[in-house]
Design a protein around this motif. Sequence first.
Motif, PDB file in Angstrom:
ATOM      1  N   LYS A 129       8.771   4.803  -3.660  1.00 38.63           N
ATOM      2  CA  LYS A 129       9.485   3.636  -4.579  1.00 38.63           C
ATOM      3  C   LYS A 129      10.325   2.798  -3.675  1.00 38.63           C
ATOM      4  CE  LYS A 129      10.115   6.836  -8.723  1.00 38.63           C
ATOM      5  NZ  LYS A 129      11.004   7.177  -9.700  1.00 38.63           N
ATOM      6  N   LYS A 130      10.855   3.211  -2.621  1.00 35.22           N
ATOM      7  CA  LYS A 130      11.666   2.497  -1.851  1.00 35.22           C
ATOM      8  C   LYS A 130      10.731   1.196  -1.378  1.00 35.22           C
ATOM      9  CE  LYS A 130      14.568   2.096   2.396  1.00 35.22           C
ATOM     10  NZ  LYS A 130      15.153   2.910   3.538  1.00 35.22           N
ATOM     11  N   ASP A 131       9.473   1.520  -0.875  1.00 34.77           N
ATOM     12  CA  ASP A 131       8.793   0.674  -0.321  1.00 34.77           C
ATOM     13  C   ASP A 131       8.386  -0.562  -1.363  1.00 34.77           C
ATOM     14  OD1 ASP A 131       8.117   1.588   2.370  1.00 34.77           O
ATOM     15  OD2 ASP A 131       6.994   3.282   1.359  1.00 34.77           O
ATOM     16  N   ILE A 132       8.017  -0.143  -2.558  1.00 36.39           N
ATOM     17  CA  ILE A 132       7.905  -1.018  -3.636  1.00 36.39           C
ATOM     18  C   ILE A 132       8.968  -1.709  -4.254  1.00 36.39           C
ATOM     19  CG2 ILE A 132       6.818  -1.292  -6.008  1.00 36.39           C
ATOM     20  CD1 ILE A 132       4.910   1.206  -5.674  1.00 36.39           C
ATOM     21  N   ASN A 133       9.975  -1.003  -4.048  1.00 32.88           N
ATOM     22  CA  ASN A 133      11.312  -1.593  -4.576  1.00 32.88           C
ATOM     23  C   ASN A 133      11.704  -2.828  -3.499  1.00 32.88           C
ATOM     24  OD1 ASN A 133      11.832   0.028  -6.752  1.00 32.88           O
ATOM     25  ND2 ASN A 133      13.179   1.253  -5.552  1.00 32.88           N
ATOM     26  N   GLU A 134      11.559  -2.463  -2.216  1.00 29.49           N
ATOM     27  CA  GLU A 134      11.882  -3.746  -1.071  1.00 29.49           C
ATOM     28  C   GLU A 134      10.697  -4.931  -1.218  1.00 29.49           C
ATOM     29  OE1 GLU A 134      11.624  -1.348   2.565  1.00 29.49           O
ATOM     30  OE2 GLU A 134      13.675  -0.765   2.244  1.00 29.49           O
TER      31      GLU A 134
ATOM     32  N   PHE B 110       1.254   2.386  -8.601  1.00 30.10           N
ATOM     33  CA  PHE B 110       1.141   3.720  -8.291  1.00 30.10           C
ATOM     34  C   PHE B 110      -0.103   4.120  -8.785  1.00 30.10           C
ATOM     35  CE2 PHE B 110       5.509   4.369  -6.602  1.00 30.10           C
ATOM     36  CZ  PHE B 110       5.327   5.063  -5.552  1.00 30.10           C
ATOM     37  N   LYS B 111      -0.141   4.080 -10.226  1.00 26.95           N
ATOM     38  CA  LYS B 111      -1.513   4.523 -10.943  1.00 26.95           C
ATOM     39  C   LYS B 111      -2.817   3.840 -10.226  1.00 26.95           C
ATOM     40  CE  LYS B 111      -3.074   5.032 -15.516  1.00 26.95           C
ATOM     41  NZ  LYS B 111      -3.051   5.099 -16.892  1.00 26.95           N
TER      42      LYS B 111
ATOM     43  N   ILE C 208      -6.580   5.468  -2.865  1.00 27.89           N
ATOM     44  CA  ILE C 208      -5.920   5.051  -1.941  1.00 27.89           C
ATOM     45  C   ILE C 208      -4.551   6.084  -1.644  1.00 27.89           C
ATOM     46  CG2 ILE C 208      -4.219   3.357  -0.698  1.00 27.89           C
ATOM     47  CD1 ILE C 208      -6.018   1.317  -1.719  1.00 27.89           C
ATOM     48  N   LEU C 209      -4.062   6.387  -2.817  1.00 29.69           N
ATOM     49  CA  LEU C 209      -3.043   7.305  -3.081  1.00 29.69           C
ATOM     50  C   LEU C 209      -3.666   8.804  -3.193  1.00 29.69           C
ATOM     51  CD1 LEU C 209       0.086   8.163  -3.177  1.00 29.69           C
ATOM     52  CD2 LEU C 209      -0.048   7.570  -5.514  1.00 29.69           C
ATOM     53  N   ILE C 210      -3.494   9.721  -2.388  1.00 30.69           N
ATOM     54  CA  ILE C 210      -4.307  10.892  -2.688  1.00 30.69           C
ATOM     55  C   ILE C 210      -3.307  11.915  -2.891  1.00 30.69           C
ATOM     56  CG2 ILE C 210      -6.201  10.155  -0.717  1.00 30.69           C
ATOM     57  CD1 ILE C 210      -4.818  11.853   1.212  1.00 30.69           C
ATOM     58  N   ASP C 211      -2.161  11.922  -2.958  1.00 35.61           N
ATOM     59  CA  ASP C 211      -1.174  12.664  -3.496  1.00 35.61           C
ATOM     60  C   ASP C 211       0.066  11.994  -3.972  1.00 35.61           C
ATOM     61  OD1 ASP C 211       1.187  14.713  -3.150  1.00 35.61           O
ATOM     62  OD2 ASP C 211      -0.260  16.191  -2.491  1.00 35.61           O
ATOM     63  N   LYS C 212       0.167  12.251  -5.282  1.00 35.15           N
ATOM     64  CA  LYS C 212       1.273  11.449  -5.984  1.00 35.15           C
ATOM     65  C   LYS C 212       2.454  12.072  -5.703  1.00 35.15           C
ATOM     66  CE  LYS C 212      -1.204  10.432 -10.355  1.00 35.15           C
ATOM     67  NZ  LYS C 212      -1.147  10.605 -11.588  1.00 35.15           N
ATOM     68  N   LYS C 213       2.865  13.392  -5.177  1.00 38.51           N
ATOM     69  CA  LYS C 213       4.011  14.062  -5.050  1.00 38.51           C
ATOM     70  C   LYS C 213       4.470  13.520  -3.674  1.00 38.51           C
ATOM     71  CE  LYS C 213       6.577  18.325  -5.085  1.00 38.51           C
ATOM     72  NZ  LYS C 213       6.378  19.885  -5.237  1.00 38.51           N
ATOM     73  N   SER C 214       3.688  13.602  -2.748  1.00 34.29           N
ATOM     74  CA  SER C 214       4.021  13.234  -1.095  1.00 34.29           C
ATOM     75  C   SER C 214       4.154  11.873  -1.244  1.00 34.29           C
ATOM     76  CB  SER C 214       3.360  13.971  -0.211  1.00 34.29           C
ATOM     77  OG  SER C 214       1.925  13.560  -0.408  1.00 34.29           O
ATOM     78  N   GLY C 215       3.219  10.818  -1.860  1.00 36.41           N
ATOM     79  CA  GLY C 215       3.235   9.748  -1.465  1.00 36.41           C
ATOM     80  C   GLY C 215       2.004   9.449  -0.310  1.00 36.41           C
ATOM     81  N   THR C 216       1.256  10.326  -0.237  1.00 41.61           N
ATOM     82  CA  THR C 216       0.231  10.187   0.789  1.00 41.61           C
ATOM     83  C   THR C 216      -0.735   9.405   0.646  1.00 41.61           C
ATOM     84  OG1 THR C 216       0.524  12.554   1.669  1.00 41.61           O
ATOM     85  CG2 THR C 216      -1.405  11.539   2.530  1.00 41.61           C
ATOM     86  N   ILE C 217      -1.327   8.199   1.476  1.00 40.44           N
ATOM     87  CA  ILE C 217      -2.049   7.219   1.042  1.00 40.44           C
ATOM     88  C   ILE C 217      -3.069   7.346   2.239  1.00 40.44           C
ATOM     89  CG2 ILE C 217      -0.505   5.770   0.009  1.00 40.44           C
ATOM     90  CD1 ILE C 217      -0.405   3.979   2.590  1.00 40.44           C
ATOM     91  N   ARG C 218      -4.294   6.799   2.134  1.00 43.17           N
ATOM     92  CA  ARG C 218      -5.395   6.805   3.141  1.00 43.17           C
ATOM     93  C   ARG C 218      -5.958   5.740   3.236  1.00 43.17           C
ATOM     94  NH1 ARG C 218     -10.647   7.402   1.077  1.00 43.17           N
ATOM     95  NH2 ARG C 218     -10.685   8.214  -0.945  1.00 43.17           N
ATOM     96  N   GLN C 219      -6.968   5.259   4.087  1.00 43.35           N
ATOM     97  CA  GLN C 219      -7.654   4.072   4.379  1.00 43.35           C
ATOM     98  C   GLN C 219      -9.019   4.123   3.070  1.00 43.35           C
ATOM     99  OE1 GLN C 219      -8.600   4.143   8.440  1.00 43.35           O
ATOM    100  NE2 GLN C 219      -7.247   2.462   8.699  1.00 43.35           N
TER     101      GLN C 219
END
Length: 203
Positions: free
Chosen positions: A121-126, A154-155, A162-173
């Motif tokens: 959330k911090k990334d998006i808020n910034e 996020f959705k 791109i987002l592969i785990d909602k809880k951890s916020g893990t993303i990928r190419q």
Amino acid sequence: MEKELEYSVNLTGVSFLLYELKQVIKLEIDGLNIYEIKDKVIQENIFEYKFTSSLKRIAPTIVKRMEVLDETLKEMVLKEPLETGKAINLYAIMKTDRLFFEFMDEVIKEKLEVNDFVIDKKDINEFFTSKAEQETKIAGWTENTYNKLRQVYFKLLFESGILIDKKSGTIRQLLIDENLRDHIRNIGDIAYLKAMGDDEVLL
């Protein structure tokens, strides 16, 4: 981007909608124009929604997404594997929403470039704070609007893959199909490939 889009909050009322995009492309192939498509979607509930109000809100957005796709991309949405369709849909969303494109370009792309595979959330808020400092229109949005946009972003990241785990916020190419990559390059839209974090163009 070809033309400067206005910043908007349209995404708060819609989402990924790949199924719906496929339906309107099929209607266009059947010979309907954009006005007939919108009317048919609403009158015949093509998307099989519970409420007509949802159809009226979403139909114009889906048609706009379809309109930014050329014939090759439309065909790929219908005929290529699901992952390719997701990538094209994400491309269409960026082409029709300036703020989301800038989010992808300034946050997601930059994270992937430095191998930072977590978003929170911090990334998006910034990102929103930075934009609000640059644009008075964005600065005037309510906290509720920011919250809705954050949820939608996020959705979109999750449904695109791109987002592969909602809880951890893990993303990928994203793994972009070679034919899709070549086509988007050829039509001069490499910026959108980069914004999606395509590993071939980030090298």
